[in-house]
Structure formats: C-alpha cells, structure tokens
Design a protein around this motif. Structure first.
Motif, PDB file in Angstrom:
ATOM      1  N   ARG A   2       0.871  -1.329   0.104  1.00 48.67           N
ATOM      2  CA  ARG A   2       0.058  -0.035  -0.043  1.00 48.67           C
ATOM      3  C   ARG A   2       0.847   1.344   0.153  1.00 48.67           C
ATOM      4  O   ARG A   2       0.783   2.243  -0.523  1.00 48.67           O
ATOM      5  CB  ARG A   2      -0.911  -0.040   1.224  1.00 48.67           C
ATOM      6  N   GLN A   3       2.055   1.180   0.886  1.00 43.03           N
ATOM      7  CA  GLN A   3       2.902   2.342   0.590  1.00 43.03           C
ATOM      8  C   GLN A   3       4.371   1.986   0.777  1.00 43.03           C
ATOM      9  O   GLN A   3       4.609   0.854   1.356  1.00 43.03           O
ATOM     10  CB  GLN A   3       2.616   3.233   2.066  1.00 43.03           C
ATOM     11  N   SER A   4       5.185   2.587  -0.117  1.00 46.58           N
ATOM     12  CA  SER A   4       6.742   2.021  -0.039  1.00 46.58           C
ATOM     13  C   SER A   4       7.635   2.686   0.878  1.00 46.58           C
ATOM     14  O   SER A   4       8.641   2.096   1.340  1.00 46.58           O
ATOM     15  CB  SER A   4       7.301   2.304  -1.269  1.00 46.58           C
ATOM     16  N   TYR A   5       7.085   3.618   1.608  1.00 47.73           N
ATOM     17  CA  TYR A   5       7.993   4.348   2.670  1.00 47.73           C
ATOM     18  C   TYR A   5       9.299   4.948   2.211  1.00 47.73           C
ATOM     19  O   TYR A   5      10.280   4.731   2.797  1.00 47.73           O
ATOM     20  CB  TYR A   5       8.080   3.413   3.720  1.00 47.73           C
ATOM     21  N   LYS A   6       9.479   4.928   0.939  1.00 48.19           N
ATOM     22  CA  LYS A   6      10.959   5.228   0.362  1.00 48.19           C
ATOM     23  C   LYS A   6      11.203   6.659   0.883  1.00 48.19           C
ATOM     24  O   LYS A   6      12.778   6.562   1.235  1.00 48.19           O
ATOM     25  CB  LYS A   6      10.818   5.251  -1.051  1.00 48.19           C
ATOM     26  N   ARG A  41       4.244  -2.879  10.083  1.00 46.65           N
ATOM     27  CA  ARG A  41       3.155  -2.331   9.332  1.00 46.65           C
ATOM     28  C   ARG A  41       3.555  -3.198   8.044  1.00 46.65           C
ATOM     29  O   ARG A  41       2.462  -4.046   7.403  1.00 46.65           O
ATOM     30  CB  ARG A  41       3.116  -0.951   8.867  1.00 46.65           C
ATOM     31  N   LEU A  42       4.662  -3.483   7.391  1.00 47.39           N
ATOM     32  CA  LEU A  42       4.884  -4.254   6.367  1.00 47.39           C
ATOM     33  C   LEU A  42       4.676  -5.504   6.444  1.00 47.39           C
ATOM     34  O   LEU A  42       4.150  -6.311   5.534  1.00 47.39           O
ATOM     35  CB  LEU A  42       6.264  -3.731   5.831  1.00 47.39           C
ATOM     36  N   VAL A  43       5.047  -6.321   7.590  1.00 47.48           N
ATOM     37  CA  VAL A  43       4.979  -7.706   7.894  1.00 47.48           C
ATOM     38  C   VAL A  43       3.428  -7.915   8.027  1.00 47.48           C
ATOM     39  O   VAL A  43       3.078  -8.986   7.448  1.00 47.48           O
ATOM     40  CB  VAL A  43       5.630  -8.001   9.241  1.00 47.48           C
ATOM     41  N   ARG A  44       2.778  -7.038   8.836  1.00 44.80           N
ATOM     42  CA  ARG A  44       1.486  -7.626   8.932  1.00 44.80           C
ATOM     43  C   ARG A  44       0.588  -7.379   7.182  1.00 44.80           C
ATOM     44  O   ARG A  44      -0.110  -8.329   7.094  1.00 44.80           O
ATOM     45  CB  ARG A  44       0.708  -6.431   9.763  1.00 44.80           C
ATOM     46  N   GLU A  45       1.000  -6.244   6.802  1.00 41.48           N
ATOM     47  CA  GLU A  45       0.191  -6.161   5.389  1.00 41.48           C
ATOM     48  C   GLU A  45       0.790  -7.438   4.529  1.00 41.48           C
ATOM     49  O   GLU A  45      -0.132  -7.845   3.611  1.00 41.48           O
ATOM     50  CB  GLU A  45       0.922  -4.907   4.600  1.00 41.48           C
ATOM     51  N   LEU A  46       1.982  -7.785   4.568  1.00 37.49           N
ATOM     52  CA  LEU A  46       2.471  -9.016   3.681  1.00 37.49           C
ATOM     53  C   LEU A  46       1.514 -10.304   4.117  1.00 37.49           C
ATOM     54  O   LEU A  46       1.494 -11.104   3.059  1.00 37.49           O
ATOM     55  CB  LEU A  46       3.933  -9.075   3.769  1.00 37.49           C
ATOM     56  N   GLU A  47       1.602 -10.432   5.376  1.00 37.94           N
ATOM     57  CA  GLU A  47       0.775 -11.605   6.114  1.00 37.94           C
ATOM     58  C   GLU A  47      -0.643 -11.456   5.508  1.00 37.94           C
ATOM     59  O   GLU A  47      -1.228 -12.598   5.102  1.00 37.94           O
ATOM     60  CB  GLU A  47       0.889 -11.477   7.650  1.00 37.94           C
ATOM     61  N   ARG A  48      -1.286 -10.325   5.322  1.00 32.98           N
ATOM     62  CA  ARG A  48      -2.825 -10.519   4.941  1.00 32.98           C
ATOM     63  C   ARG A  48      -2.876 -10.562   3.287  1.00 32.98           C
ATOM     64  O   ARG A  48      -3.745 -11.257   2.859  1.00 32.98           O
ATOM     65  CB  ARG A  48      -3.265  -9.077   5.108  1.00 32.98           C
ATOM     66  N   ASN A  49      -1.923 -10.181   2.737  1.00 36.35           N
ATOM     67  CA  ASN A  49      -1.729 -10.173   1.021  1.00 36.35           C
ATOM     68  C   ASN A  49      -1.612 -11.921   0.608  1.00 36.35           C
ATOM     69  O   ASN A  49      -2.116 -11.963  -0.037  1.00 36.35           O
ATOM     70  CB  ASN A  49      -0.761  -9.595   0.674  1.00 36.35           C
ATOM     71  N   LEU A  50      -0.507 -12.346   1.660  1.00 30.28           N
ATOM     72  CA  LEU A  50      -0.307 -13.871   1.326  1.00 30.28           C
ATOM     73  C   LEU A  50      -1.557 -14.842   1.572  1.00 30.28           C
ATOM     74  O   LEU A  50      -2.007 -15.725   1.012  1.00 30.28           O
ATOM     75  CB  LEU A  50       0.830 -14.212   2.048  1.00 30.28           C
ATOM     76  N   ALA A  51      -2.135 -14.380   2.992  1.00 25.96           N
ATOM     77  CA  ALA A  51      -3.487 -14.961   3.193  1.00 25.96           C
ATOM     78  C   ALA A  51      -4.594 -14.837   2.243  1.00 25.96           C
ATOM     79  O   ALA A  51      -5.426 -16.154   1.845  1.00 25.96           O
ATOM     80  CB  ALA A  51      -3.929 -14.650   4.616  1.00 25.96           C
ATOM     81  N   SER A  52      -4.690 -14.029   1.666  1.00 24.68           N
ATOM     82  CA  SER A  52      -5.628 -13.557   0.541  1.00 24.68           C
ATOM     83  C   SER A  52      -5.418 -14.455  -0.835  1.00 24.68           C
ATOM     84  O   SER A  52      -6.474 -14.917  -1.547  1.00 24.68           O
ATOM     85  CB  SER A  52      -6.212 -12.359   0.281  1.00 24.68           C
ATOM     86  N   LYS A  53      -4.102 -14.861  -0.829  1.00 30.27           N
ATOM     87  CA  LYS A  53      -3.990 -15.463  -2.172  1.00 30.27           C
ATOM     88  C   LYS A  53      -3.509 -17.014  -1.726  1.00 30.27           C
ATOM     89  O   LYS A  53      -2.841 -17.809  -2.774  1.00 30.27           O
ATOM     90  CB  LYS A  53      -2.601 -15.094  -2.907  1.00 30.27           C
TER      91      LYS A  53
END
Length: 268
Positions: A2-6, A41-53
C-alpha cells in the motif's frame, strides 16, 4: 504494498547516524522506534496479502522469522542478527579495536613443520571447550594423536585432552632448568607461527568472509581455506625444486662443454 515508505526511510536512516554524539542520541532512538513501526506494518500487510492468495503456509517460516526479529529485545538470548543467515552468532573476543564479531569460530591446528592438519568450525563456544573436537579431527587426519599441543592463553582451563598434554605459555617454574626453559621457549615461538597463518587464511584464502549458506557452509569454507593453504605451500616447494633442478642442469651442461670427463669435477 500500500505504501513503499521510500522517502520516509531515507530520513529515518539519516537520523540514525552519529548516535554516539550527546545531541543525537534522542533523535536516533526516535528513528529506531519509527523504523520498527514501519517494519511491523509491512510484515502485517504482507501476511494479509499472502493469506488472501492462499500462500501463507508457503512463506510461513520467513514470516515467523520477521516476527521474531521485531519482538526481540536487547537482553534476549538466541537473537537473530541476519535475516538471510539466522544462525550467525555475536562473538565477543575481548579485542579493543573490535569488541564484537558476527559469524562463527574456526579452530586451526598446524604441525611443527607448518602444515595445517586440522580445521574445525564452531558456533559460539568457549575456546577451551574446542580443544577436544579439534584434536579428534587431527587424529582422524593423521592417524595418531599428538602427545603435546601448544595453545595460546585463550585455552586456559584444560591441562590435557585424552592422551595429549595441553601446553600454554606461562611463567616458568622456579625449579625449572635452563634446558627446560629454552625448550619451552622454542615451542612457544613455534606456536606463534599460527598467527600469520590465520591472517593468510582470512586475506588470501577467503576465510575472512564466508559466502556459503548455513552451518555446513561455514564448516566447508574453513576446510577449503585450509586445503588451499596447504596446496599453495606444496606448489611453492615444488617450484623451488624445479628451479634447483634447472640450475643443476645448466651447471652440468657447462661442465660437459669445459671438460671431457665431467665426473672428475666432483671428485676431491
């Protein structure tokens, strides 16, 4: 993502610099907390995206590793220092210029003539507890167990290992004879020859930085470095022998040209 935090991470990394300065400590600690928040935040977002797929079970070990890194504290044991190499340990050797090193320990054994006869890899054990395994490896390589082993003062605490007597540099006894003192001094001077070998293994034979994976890779890297050192030493002796043979052939040809019976030149 959702956000790269670059842009945010660029500023956070700048704030973490020069943390030992009295005026920058507070800003650096604040940047550490900010970085940990972003990582969570990035780990939780990654966990949600992997669970959806339906891919969460495939990357479950890596997700657990990320969570362990985020949850660990300063005083915890078995901390993770590297994501791509979780087995790496923090080793404190008491060096003034380098208080902590990250990796594993390697115990090197050399013969009296300078050949490496043992190279064993350890994780983070006390130096005195590595003698038994190293001497077992030397016995496996040579077919016999040496009667004496000269070690440095880091191996204090053990007088013997099986049938091998452990000799450590120390102040000679008052009742020691001159011959015993000279013999011990000569042995410890020979032992000091292991220090340049360690330097050559690290700088010339790639033992200073290991590019192999896992604990088995650490062991393999140490043995290959020792084998390369012995091979280079043998090749150097071989080329010296060839040079002697070449000089002898030139000398022999010169004698054949000067006299009819060259063997008379060697008879005295």
């Amino acid at each position: 993502q959702r956000q790269s935090y670059k842009r945010t991470l660029k500023k956070v990394h700048r704030d973490q610099r020069f943390r030992n300065h009295p005026k920058n400590g507070k800003k650096a600690h604040k940047a550490d907390r900010r970085l940990k928040t972003i990582a969570g935040r990035l780990v939780r977002e990654l966990e949600r995206n992997l669970a959806s797929k339906n891919l969460l079970n495939t990357y479950k070990e890596k997700i657990e590793l990320f969570k362990k890194v985020l949850a660990q504290k300063k005083c915890d044991k078995d901390k993770v220092y590297s994501l791509h190499e979780p087995e790496v340990k923090c080793i404190g050797k008491g060096k003034e210029h380098k208080k902590y090193e990250f990796g594993n320990k390697v115990s090197i054994a050399r013969s009296y003539s300078g050949i490496i006869v043992g190279a064993v890899s350890f994780r983070d054990e006390y130096d005195g507890h590595t003698i038994d395994d190293t001497l077992d490896h030397v016995e496996q390589m040579l077919g016999f167990r040496p009667s004496r082993a000269a070690c440095d003062r880091g191996y204090r605490g053990q007088k013997e290992s099986g049938t091998t007597k452990i000799v450590i540099p120390d102040v000679p006894k008052k009742n020691a004879t001159y011959y015993q003192k000279k013999k011990a001094h000569k042995l410890f001077c020979k032992r000091a020859g292991i220090e340049p070998i360690n330097g050559h293994l690290k700088s010339d034979h790639r033992m200073g930085r290991n590019f192999y994976k896992g604990i088995f890779g650490d062991m393999l890297n140490a043995k290959l470095a020792a084998a390369a050192f012995n091979f280079k030493r043998a090749m150097r002796r071989f080329f010296v022998l060839l040079e002697w043979l070449y000089c002898f052939c030139l000398l022999w040809n010169g004698m054949n040209k000067k006299c009819e019976r060259p063997y008379l030149a060697f008879a005295k």
